[in-house]
Design a protein around this motif. Structure first.
Motif, mmCIF file in Angstrom:
data_model
loop_
_atom_site.group_PDB
_atom_site.id
_atom_site.type_symbol
_atom_site.label_atom_id
_atom_site.label_comp_id
_atom_site.label_asym_id
_atom_site.label_seq_id
_atom_site.Cartn_x
_atom_site.Cartn_y
_atom_site.Cartn_z
ATOM 1 N N ASN A 341 0.729 -1.333 0.051
ATOM 2 C CA ASN A 341 -0.266 0.005 -0.293
ATOM 3 C C ASN A 341 0.917 1.437 0.059
ATOM 4 N N LEU A 342 2.035 1.150 0.654
ATOM 5 C CA LEU A 342 2.985 2.265 0.771
ATOM 6 C C LEU A 342 3.094 3.091 -0.606
ATOM 7 N N PHE A 343 3.342 2.224 -1.510
ATOM 8 C CA PHE A 343 3.519 2.745 -3.126
ATOM 9 C C PHE A 343 2.460 2.490 -4.097
ATOM 10 N N ALA A 344 1.868 1.240 -4.214
ATOM 11 C CA ALA A 344 0.830 0.967 -5.079
ATOM 12 C C ALA A 344 -0.459 2.042 -4.977
ATOM 13 N N ARG A 345 -1.117 2.395 -3.847
ATOM 14 C CA ARG A 345 -2.316 3.473 -4.038
ATOM 15 C C ARG A 345 -1.847 4.675 -4.377
ATOM 16 N N PRO A 346 -0.667 5.276 -3.731
ATOM 17 C CA PRO A 346 -0.447 6.676 -4.192
ATOM 18 C C PRO A 346 -0.045 6.502 -5.939
ATOM 19 N N CYS A 347 0.696 5.478 -6.210
ATOM 20 C CA CYS A 347 0.583 5.394 -7.892
ATOM 21 C C CYS A 347 -0.630 5.227 -8.656
ATOM 22 N N GLY A 348 -1.476 4.786 -8.051
ATOM 23 C CA GLY A 348 -2.731 4.801 -8.722
ATOM 24 C C GLY A 348 -3.330 5.954 -8.848
ATOM 25 N N GLY A 349 -2.930 6.936 -7.636
ATOM 26 C CA GLY A 349 -3.678 8.466 -7.596
ATOM 27 C C GLY A 349 -2.827 9.107 -8.565
ATOM 28 N N TYR A 350 -1.429 8.935 -8.561
ATOM 29 C CA TYR A 350 -0.434 9.922 -9.454
ATOM 30 C C TYR A 350 -0.661 9.513 -11.132
ATOM 31 N N LEU A 351 -0.924 8.222 -11.264
ATOM 32 C CA LEU A 351 -1.385 7.957 -12.698
ATOM 33 C C LEU A 351 -2.402 8.593 -13.033
ATOM 34 N N SER A 352 -3.594 8.582 -12.040
ATOM 35 C CA SER A 352 -4.799 8.967 -12.383
ATOM 36 C C SER A 352 -4.734 10.569 -12.703
ATOM 37 N N ASP A 353 -3.997 11.416 -11.927
ATOM 38 C CA ASP A 353 -3.628 12.542 -12.099
ATOM 39 C C ASP A 353 -3.255 12.982 -13.509
ATOM 40 N N LYS A 354 -1.999 12.035 -13.971
ATOM 41 C CA LYS A 354 -1.151 12.396 -14.999
ATOM 42 C C LYS A 354 -1.757 11.812 -16.417
ATOM 43 N N HIS A 355 -2.353 10.751 -16.302
ATOM 44 C CA HIS A 355 -2.713 10.059 -17.680
ATOM 45 C C HIS A 355 -4.112 9.640 -17.963
ATOM 46 N N GLY A 356 -4.993 10.136 -16.745
ATOM 47 C CA GLY A 356 -6.523 10.125 -16.859
ATOM 48 C C GLY A 356 -6.900 8.874 -16.194
ATOM 49 N N ARG A 357 -8.159 9.422 -15.175
ATOM 50 C CA ARG A 357 -8.746 8.561 -14.500
ATOM 51 C C ARG A 357 -9.350 7.195 -15.036
ATOM 52 N N LYS A 358 -9.942 7.322 -16.127
ATOM 53 C CA LYS A 358 -10.672 6.156 -16.682
ATOM 54 C C LYS A 358 -9.747 5.128 -17.125
ATOM 55 N N LEU A 359 -8.517 5.616 -17.867
ATOM 56 C CA LEU A 359 -7.591 4.999 -18.589
ATOM 57 C C LEU A 359 -6.846 4.235 -17.485
ATOM 58 N N THR A 360 -6.691 4.826 -16.322
ATOM 59 C CA THR A 360 -5.811 4.226 -15.084
ATOM 60 C C THR A 360 -6.807 3.089 -14.759
ATOM 61 N N LEU A 361 -8.050 3.366 -14.267
ATOM 62 C CA LEU A 361 -8.704 2.328 -13.731
ATOM 63 C C LEU A 361 -8.890 0.976 -14.768
ATOM 64 N N MET A 362 -8.936 1.399 -15.944
ATOM 65 C CA MET A 362 -9.057 0.136 -17.005
ATOM 66 C C MET A 362 -7.829 -0.560 -17.173
ATOM 67 N N ILE A 363 -6.726 -0.209 -16.697
ATOM 68 C CA ILE A 363 -5.485 -0.992 -16.594
ATOM 69 C C ILE A 363 -5.288 -1.885 -15.421
ATOM 70 N N VAL A 364 -5.617 -1.009 -14.412
ATOM 71 C CA VAL A 364 -5.706 -1.919 -13.010
ATOM 72 C C VAL A 364 -6.596 -2.796 -12.863
ATOM 73 N N PHE A 365 -7.614 -2.572 -13.541
ATOM 74 C CA PHE A 365 -8.832 -3.816 -13.195
ATOM 75 C C PHE A 365 -8.362 -4.889 -14.092
ATOM 76 N N PHE A 366 -7.931 -4.630 -15.251
ATOM 77 C CA PHE A 366 -7.421 -5.598 -16.288
ATOM 78 C C PHE A 366 -6.091 -6.539 -15.303
ATOM 79 N N GLY A 367 -5.152 -5.939 -14.604
ATOM 80 C CA GLY A 367 -4.434 -6.530 -13.922
ATOM 81 C C GLY A 367 -4.845 -7.025 -12.675
ATOM 82 N N ILE A 368 -5.916 -6.588 -12.056
ATOM 83 C CA ILE A 368 -6.775 -7.609 -11.150
ATOM 84 C C ILE A 368 -7.327 -8.569 -11.525
ATOM 85 N N SER A 369 -7.798 -8.606 -12.682
ATOM 86 C CA SER A 369 -8.774 -9.744 -13.138
ATOM 87 C C SER A 369 -7.669 -10.877 -13.384
ATOM 88 N N LEU A 370 -6.681 -10.675 -14.128
ATOM 89 C CA LEU A 370 -5.812 -11.521 -14.467
ATOM 90 C C LEU A 370 -4.863 -12.229 -13.588
#
Length: 488
Positions: A341-370
């Protein structure tokens, strides 16, 4: 305007961030310390496997209504008083739990202890008040990620404290020590934070008791989205019923079902009452938002945080039961999962700020599923190293997903942030109850497979229906002027 976070500062908004993530950290030490302590409690009290699993379910159940209620209260009363009250009261209940003697007493006190998990919602609101929109994702990610690390802190420290006492009551001393520290910090927090920066307005909803929506279609969706909250509590009741654990009588079971039904009906009337006049008069443009955004984020958090709560609760027992590891070794390996959690959750927020919130959610959910579909194929012949690696990969994606969800929550409707965060947070606990209940009915591989399947379904919802926040959000200040908040 400052663009970069200075996490080494302890002034202004950074001071609030650090004090608040640590408040959240302490709530998680007290709340989720049950997971790594469970092998000790189970051995000391000779609990059956089913009794242990039910305690884990009870631990997350109360948090469902608590997060809804706290979400309303924080919008109305402010974060400062609520976070302090949750730490102090939660610590007292946790101390009481640690000295109960019978299983029935343990179950009741653990159920009541679950409300401390609602502290998370409070921090979401205060961080959104102190940080600008362009830093919302990373600030919320740091708050959530570093605060969530409290479960890792509990996994690393509490088993050693319990073992150091060298008797069957070691677990009681460990939980009591953690609870006393939470109470002391609750007092400290109250005297060292403020709800908003000096000169800022703390926006409040016009009415409390239910969320204000923007259309009758949104009102219908809002009512429907409350149903899973009651179904999760009904599922817990069924688990405790004579047909399963026999911890409550059939009469009490029927009474609980009736009470839940009555509360739901009353909530529907309250929701209608708050919104009827509001909708009939027409909703001002600056107060309009799409409730489908809230609904999708709710389901997304059901997967991300529901997975985190469920997995961190069962992981030590999984390693002991399937791979016959020593209890302390299992607790340490399980502690790796929340550690990320120390780095993963902040990275999710950072990537959302920089590269788009929907795109980030799509990528992480693909990873969760796999990753969880892969874990769904695990068996006892697998290498423990491979299993730990897969749980870490799944944890990275799920925790980054939680960061991405709450990078978007404060951008839906500013004055309703607490209520939106409360509902999303409650869905996280619905996911935990659902996954942990399944865990008590099936083997661990099937438990992992369900997580992967649900994640895939939510991924489709995100791809098809979620909209990236764009344009501006406006709020009316107390003096009647309008504040314009740019979203991207």
């Amino acid at each position: 305007m400052e663009d970069k976070l200075n996490l080494f500062s302890f002034k202004g908004k950074y001071r609030i961030l650090h004090l608040t993530w640590f408040a959240f950290f302490m709530t998680f030490v007290v709340w989720l310390g049950l997971g790594p302590m469970m092998p000790f409690i189970q051995e000391a009290l000779s609990l059956t496997e089913q009794q242990a699993k039910v305690l884990l379910i009870l631990n997350v159940a109360m948090t469902i209504p608590a997060r809804i209620i706290v979400g309303m209260l924080v919008d109305k009363l402010g974060p400062k008083i609520l976070f302090s009250a949750i730490l102090i009261l939660g610590g007292l209940i946790s101390i009481a739990f640690s000295w109960m003697q019978s299983y029935e007493q343990l179950a009741l006190l653990r159920f009541l202890s679950g409300f401390i998990g609602a502290g998370f919602v409070v921090g979401i609101r205060i961080i959104s008040e102190w940080f600008p929109v362009k830093q919302t994702g990373i600030a919320q990610g740091i708050y959530g990620g570093w605060g969530n690390f409290g479960s890792a802190g509990a996994a690393f420290c509490l088993p050693f404290i319990a073992s150091s006492f060298g008797d069957v009551n070691g677990w009681r001393y460990a939980i009591t020590i953690a609870s006393v520290l939470a109470i002391l910090y609750g007092v400290f927090y109250y005297f060292n934070v403020s709800n908003t920066p000096k000169g800022s307005t703390y926006f409040k909803p016009k009415k409390s008791g239910a969320m204000e929506v923007s259309s009758y279609l949104d009102l219908a969706l809002y009512i429907v989205m409350n149903i899973p909250l009651y179904l999760a509590l009904s599922l817990l009741t069924w688990k405790l019923s004579p047909a399963n654990m026999a911890m409550i009588s059939s009469t009490i079971e029927d009474v609980i079902y009736c009470v839940l039904t009555v509360i739901f009906v009353l909530q529907v009337f309250k929701t209608w009452h708050i919104n009827a006049q509001h909708l009939a008069q027409g909703v001002p443009r600056q107060h309009q938002y799409k409730f489908k955004q809230v609904a999708i984020l709710d389901w997304a958090y059901l997967v991300t945080f529901g997975t985190e709560l469920a997995v961190v609760s069962i992981l030590a027992m999984f390693y002991v039961d399937w791979f016959e590891l020593p209890k302390i070794t299992a607790a340490l390996l399980a502690g790796v999962y929340p550690f990320i959690n120390l780095f993963a959750r902040p990275c999710g927020g950072y990537l959302s700020d920089k590269h788009g919130r929907k795109l980030t959610l799509m990528i992480v959910f693909f990873g969760i599923s796999l990753s969880f579909l892969a874990l769904g194929n695990v068996d006892k012949s697998w290498s423990i190293y491979l299993v730990v690696l897969l749980t870490i990969v799944g944890g990275i994606f799920s925790k980054a997903g939680s960061g991405a969800v709450f990078a978007m929550v404060p951008l839906i409707q500013r004055r309703l942030t607490g209520q939106i965060a409360g509902m999303a947070g409650a869905f996280g606990n619905v996911g935990a109850v659902m996954f942990l209940t399944l865990n008590s009915l099936v083997d661990y591989d099937q438990f992992f497979m369900l997580i992967g399947t649900v994640s895939t379904i939510v991924l489709v919802l995100i791809v098809v229906f979620l909209e990236e926040p764009k344009g501006y959000m406006t709020e009316i200040l107390d003096d009647g002027t309008v504040e314009i908040i740019k979203l991207n």
